[in-house]
Motif scaffolding. Structure first.
Motif, PDB file in Angstrom:
ATOM      1  N   LEU A  76      55.932  18.453  62.958  1.00 25.85           N
ATOM      2  CA  LEU A  76      56.743  19.612  62.597  1.00 25.85           C
ATOM      3  C   LEU A  76      57.196  20.349  63.846  1.00 25.85           C
ATOM      4  CD1 LEU A  76      54.670  21.026  59.600  1.00 25.85           C
ATOM      5  CD2 LEU A  76      56.724  19.603  59.496  1.00 25.85           C
ATOM      6  N   SER A  77      58.483  20.649  63.904  1.00 29.50           N
ATOM      7  CA  SER A  77      59.073  21.414  64.987  1.00 29.50           C
ATOM      8  C   SER A  77      59.459  22.789  64.451  1.00 29.50           C
ATOM      9  CB  SER A  77      60.298  20.695  65.548  1.00 29.50           C
ATOM     10  OG  SER A  77      60.950  21.487  66.508  1.00 29.50           O
ATOM     11  N   LEU A  78      58.993  23.847  65.103  1.00 29.93           N
ATOM     12  CA  LEU A  78      59.252  25.210  64.632  1.00 29.93           C
ATOM     13  C   LEU A  78      59.947  26.027  65.705  1.00 29.93           C
ATOM     14  CD1 LEU A  78      56.144  24.393  63.416  1.00 29.93           C
ATOM     15  CD2 LEU A  78      56.545  26.560  62.268  1.00 29.93           C
ATOM     16  N   THR A  79      60.937  26.787  65.277  1.00 32.08           N
ATOM     17  CA  THR A  79      61.612  27.761  66.130  1.00 32.08           C
ATOM     18  C   THR A  79      61.614  29.094  65.391  1.00 32.08           C
ATOM     19  OG1 THR A  79      63.055  26.076  67.101  1.00 32.08           O
ATOM     20  CG2 THR A  79      63.743  28.367  67.318  1.00 32.08           C
ATOM     21  N   VAL A  80      61.087  30.135  66.039  1.00 33.85           N
ATOM     22  CA  VAL A  80      60.990  31.449  65.412  1.00 33.85           C
ATOM     23  C   VAL A  80      61.682  32.478  66.299  1.00 33.85           C
ATOM     24  CG1 VAL A  80      59.437  33.285  64.648  1.00 33.85           C
ATOM     25  CG2 VAL A  80      58.861  30.894  64.201  1.00 33.85           C
ATOM     26  N   THR A  81      62.572  33.255  65.696  1.00 33.32           N
ATOM     27  CA  THR A  81      63.268  34.337  66.392  1.00 33.32           C
ATOM     28  C   THR A  81      62.677  35.660  65.930  1.00 33.32           C
ATOM     29  OG1 THR A  81      65.297  33.036  66.536  1.00 33.32           O
ATOM     30  CG2 THR A  81      65.494  35.412  66.830  1.00 33.32           C
ATOM     31  N   ASP A  82      62.172  36.452  66.876  1.00 31.03           N
ATOM     32  CA  ASP A  82      61.523  37.727  66.575  1.00 31.03           C
ATOM     33  C   ASP A  82      62.361  38.892  67.072  1.00 31.03           C
ATOM     34  OD1 ASP A  82      58.676  37.305  65.480  1.00 31.03           O
ATOM     35  OD2 ASP A  82      58.742  35.889  67.142  1.00 31.03           O
ATOM     36  N   PHE A  83      62.452  39.940  66.253  1.00 31.50           N
ATOM     37  CA  PHE A  83      63.072  41.180  66.692  1.00 31.50           C
ATOM     38  C   PHE A  83      62.544  42.336  65.843  1.00 31.50           C
ATOM     39  CE2 PHE A  83      65.813  39.252  63.514  1.00 31.50           C
ATOM     40  CZ  PHE A  83      66.202  40.294  62.698  1.00 31.50           C
ATOM     41  N   MET A  84      62.548  43.520  66.437  1.00 31.00           N
ATOM     42  CA  MET A  84      62.170  44.740  65.732  1.00 31.00           C
ATOM     43  C   MET A  84      63.398  45.631  65.687  1.00 31.00           C
ATOM     44  SD  MET A  84      58.304  45.490  67.212  1.00 31.00           S
ATOM     45  CE  MET A  84      57.862  46.589  65.836  1.00 31.00           C
ATOM     46  N   PRO A  85      64.026  45.798  64.528  1.00 32.73           N
ATOM     47  CA  PRO A  85      65.223  46.640  64.448  1.00 32.73           C
ATOM     48  C   PRO A  85      64.936  48.039  64.993  1.00 32.73           C
ATOM     49  CG  PRO A  85      64.911  45.404  62.415  1.00 32.73           C
ATOM     50  CD  PRO A  85      63.671  45.208  63.220  1.00 32.73           C
ATOM     51  N   TRP A  86      65.770  48.496  65.909  1.00 36.78           N
ATOM     52  CA  TRP A  86      65.543  49.768  66.576  1.00 36.78           C
ATOM     53  C   TRP A  86      65.568  50.910  65.567  1.00 36.78           C
ATOM     54  CZ3 TRP A  86      63.918  49.644  71.431  1.00 36.78           C
ATOM     55  CH2 TRP A  86      63.762  50.865  72.105  1.00 36.78           C
ATOM     56  N   GLY A  87      64.518  51.730  65.577  1.00 34.61           N
ATOM     57  CA  GLY A  87      64.436  52.854  64.656  1.00 34.61           C
ATOM     58  C   GLY A  87      63.866  52.519  63.296  1.00 34.61           C
ATOM     59  N   TYR A 147      64.421  34.818  75.768  1.00 35.91           N
ATOM     60  CA  TYR A 147      65.205  35.819  75.046  1.00 35.91           C
ATOM     61  C   TYR A 147      66.644  35.341  74.858  1.00 35.91           C
ATOM     62  CZ  TYR A 147      61.496  39.256  75.742  1.00 35.91           C
ATOM     63  OH  TYR A 147      60.296  39.917  75.715  1.00 35.91           O
ATOM     64  N   VAL A 148      67.238  35.756  73.752  1.00 35.43           N
ATOM     65  CA  VAL A 148      68.683  35.606  73.620  1.00 35.43           C
ATOM     66  C   VAL A 148      69.309  36.392  74.768  1.00 35.43           C
ATOM     67  CG1 VAL A 148      70.688  36.111  72.171  1.00 35.43           C
ATOM     68  CG2 VAL A 148      68.537  35.361  71.118  1.00 35.43           C
ATOM     69  N   PRO A 149      70.248  35.809  75.530  1.00 29.99           N
ATOM     70  CA  PRO A 149      70.791  36.489  76.707  1.00 29.99           C
ATOM     71  C   PRO A 149      71.263  37.907  76.407  1.00 29.99           C
ATOM     72  CG  PRO A 149      71.565  34.225  76.646  1.00 29.99           C
ATOM     73  CD  PRO A 149      70.830  34.458  75.357  1.00 29.99           C
ATOM     74  N   HIS A 150      70.915  38.829  77.325  1.00 30.82           N
ATOM     75  CA  HIS A 150      71.334  40.226  77.276  1.00 30.82           C
ATOM     76  C   HIS A 150      70.745  40.987  76.091  1.00 30.82           C
ATOM     77  CE1 HIS A 150      75.085  38.740  79.650  1.00 30.82           C
ATOM     78  NE2 HIS A 150      74.022  38.864  80.422  1.00 30.82           N
ATOM     79  N   THR A 151      69.597  40.525  75.574  1.00 27.61           N
ATOM     80  CA  THR A 151      68.964  41.190  74.433  1.00 27.61           C
ATOM     81  C   THR A 151      67.445  41.141  74.589  1.00 27.61           C
ATOM     82  OG1 THR A 151      68.528  39.335  72.920  1.00 27.61           O
ATOM     83  CG2 THR A 151      70.793  40.163  73.002  1.00 27.61           C
ATOM     84  N   ASN A 152      66.771  41.884  73.712  1.00 26.53           N
ATOM     85  CA  ASN A 152      65.325  41.767  73.547  1.00 26.53           C
ATOM     86  C   ASN A 152      64.993  41.046  72.240  1.00 26.53           C
ATOM     87  OD1 ASN A 152      64.097  42.875  75.908  1.00 26.53           O
ATOM     88  ND2 ASN A 152      64.760  44.909  75.246  1.00 26.53           N
ATOM     89  N   VAL A 153      65.846  40.135  71.843  1.00 25.21           N
ATOM     90  CA  VAL A 153      65.598  39.244  70.703  1.00 25.21           C
ATOM     91  C   VAL A 153      64.942  37.989  71.256  1.00 25.21           C
ATOM     92  CG1 VAL A 153      66.650  37.922  68.840  1.00 25.21           C
ATOM     93  CG2 VAL A 153      67.528  40.205  69.404  1.00 25.21           C
ATOM     94  N   LEU A 154      63.746  37.678  70.764  1.00 25.29           N
ATOM     95  CA  LEU A 154      62.904  36.645  71.367  1.00 25.29           C
ATOM     96  C   LEU A 154      62.924  35.364  70.541  1.00 25.29           C
ATOM     97  CD1 LEU A 154      60.711  36.130  73.631  1.00 25.29           C
ATOM     98  CD2 LEU A 154      59.025  36.775  71.885  1.00 25.29           C
ATOM     99  N   VAL A 155      63.066  34.222  71.210  1.00 21.09           N
ATOM    100  CA  VAL A 155      63.059  32.914  70.548  1.00 21.09           C
ATOM    101  C   VAL A 155      61.889  32.103  71.094  1.00 21.09           C
ATOM    102  CG1 VAL A 155      64.356  30.808  70.051  1.00 21.09           C
ATOM    103  CG2 VAL A 155      65.567  32.999  70.307  1.00 21.09           C
ATOM    104  N   THR A 156      61.033  31.620  70.181  1.00 24.08           N
ATOM    105  CA  THR A 156      59.857  30.843  70.559  1.00 24.08           C
ATOM    106  C   THR A 156      59.897  29.500  69.846  1.00 24.08           C
ATOM    107  OG1 THR A 156      58.586  32.901  70.763  1.00 24.08           O
ATOM    108  CG2 THR A 156      57.337  30.841  70.713  1.00 24.08           C
ATOM    109  N   GLU A 157      59.680  28.419  70.605  1.00 24.42           N
ATOM    110  CA  GLU A 157      59.662  27.068  70.046  1.00 24.42           C
ATOM    111  C   GLU A 157      58.271  26.471  70.219  1.00 24.42           C
ATOM    112  OE1 GLU A 157      62.765  24.668  71.715  1.00 24.42           O
ATOM    113  OE2 GLU A 157      64.125  26.387  71.867  1.00 24.42           O
ATOM    114  N   ALA A 158      57.791  25.780  69.168  1.00 21.36           N
ATOM    115  CA  ALA A 158      56.477  25.136  69.218  1.00 21.36           C
ATOM    116  C   ALA A 158      56.482  23.931  68.296  1.00 21.36           C
ATOM    117  CB  ALA A 158      55.378  26.117  68.813  1.00 21.36           C
ATOM    118  N   ARG A 159      55.469  23.081  68.450  1.00 22.06           N
ATOM    119  CA  ARG A 159      55.308  21.903  67.602  1.00 22.06           C
ATOM    120  C   ARG A 159      53.922  21.885  67.002  1.00 22.06           C
ATOM    121  NH1 ARG A 159      59.140  17.974  67.683  1.00 22.06           N
ATOM    122  NH2 ARG A 159      57.684  16.635  66.570  1.00 22.06           N
ATOM    123  N   ALA A 160      53.850  21.342  65.783  1.00 27.68           N
ATOM    124  CA  ALA A 160      52.572  21.110  65.115  1.00 27.68           C
ATOM    125  C   ALA A 160      52.629  19.700  64.535  1.00 27.68           C
ATOM    126  CB  ALA A 160      52.326  22.139  64.013  1.00 27.68           C
ATOM    127  N   GLY A 161      52.135  18.723  65.278  1.00 29.25           N
ATOM    128  CA  GLY A 161      52.252  17.342  64.835  1.00 29.25           C
ATOM    129  C   GLY A 161      53.708  16.931  64.753  1.00 29.25           C
TER     130      GLY A 161
END
Length: 300
Positions: free
Chosen positions: A83-94, A67-81
């Motif tokens: 290709l390097s991918l980084t995805v940041t996920d969040f659900m805007p409150w409300g 998580y981004v420090p002090h938040t519920n914003v999630l960062v996930t890193e993965a590789r596909a051959g």
């Protein structure tokens, strides 16, 4: 790609929650509410559960999820051959939105053509029937439980060696197609920076943990943020964002943890109150009193 994950990152918006796997798939999402039928449930059933996935042409290998420090914003890193991918996920409150902001880099020596695509398979069950329309950049799912539209925006068609590109996936949902479309339009005004600021603002009144142990401070902060994800805007405090997961893998003891348990809600409220966060406990107590009959008995 292995679907047997030992952990997930959770994001939520005060109405429902999504579980994000280390290989960038959305493996759990009830819509439009936490107590609704899960549209994606691969976290529970890897064969029939269904998921919203990002296809990078080769099996994704997890690298890191945090998580981004002090938040519920999630960062996930993965590789596909290459290709390097980084995805940041969040659900805007409300908001009835899941927003995925991605970055993809070609670390190989050849050009990558259409390096990332979007795909979805809803939960497969005889009790639910879904209509699915999709191509490489858009998915629309409709059923009696709700409607969902996911769009992959800004994805590169080609990625040269050493090149980096960004993309965005907007997942909008609602009980009707019209509501999903309205939420999709609202996504343009939602940003990762706003969501980080929301969580930092929410956490600011919390009493600090007096210790020199950095790991304890991090655990304290993360625990408060997890408890907030279990607090719904109607005052309810759910025991977990999941449902019917066995207590022991392969076991028979499973409970629908999504619903409000008065004991769990009280203990959560007591914890938040002690830590200086009073708004969520106040809403829970108000809800609990509304659930109590004049006789003092609790309605189910």
């Amino acid at each position: 790609m292995s679907h047997r994950m030992s952990y997930y990152g959770a994001v939520g918006n005060g109405e429902t929650a999504a579980l994000i796997s280390p290989v960038l798939s959305v493996d759990w999402l009830p819509v439009p509410r936490i107590d609704a039928f899960p549209l994606f449930a691969r976290a529970l059933d890897p064969v029939r559960g269904g998921a919203l996935t990002l296809d990078a042409g080769k099996p994704l290998v997890p690298i890191r999820q945090a998580y981004v420090p002090h938040t519920n914003v999630l960062v996930t890193e993965a590789r596909a051959g290459d290709l390097s991918l980084t995805v940041t996920d969040f659900m805007p409150w409300g908001r009835r939105l899941l927003i995925r902001e991605g970055r993809i880099t070609n670390t190989g020596g050849t050009e990558a053509v259409q390096p990332v695509k979007l795909a979805a398979v809803p939960t497969q069950t005889r009790a639910r029937t879904y209509m699915v329309e999709q191509d490489d950049h858009r998915v629309a799912i409709s059923g009696v439980d709700g409607h969902l539209v996911a769009e992959l925006i800004g994805a590169p068609q080609r990625l040269a060696p050493g090149e980096t590109a960004t993309f965005r996936v907007v997942v909008a949902y609602g009980p009707t197609a019209e509501e999903a479309a309205r939420q999709r339009e609202a996504a343009a005004a939602c940003s990762q920076e706003q969501e980080v600021a929301f969580w930092e603002r929410w956490l600011r009144p919390a009493r600090p943990l007096v210790t020199d142990n950095g790991e304890w401070r991090e655990a304290y902060t993360r625990s408060l943020l997890v408890l907030k994800l279990l607090c719904l805007d109607n005052g309810a405090m759910i025991a977990a964002p999941t449902a019917s997961f066995p207590a022991v893998p392969g076991g028979h003891d499973n409970w629908d943890y999504r619903y409000l348990w008065l004991r769990d809600g009280y203990l959560t409220s007591l914890t938040l109150d002690i830590c200086g966060l009073h708004d969520e406990p106040r809403r829970f107590y108000e809800l609990a009193f509304r659930l109590q009959d004049d006789s003092g008995e609790w309605r189910q």
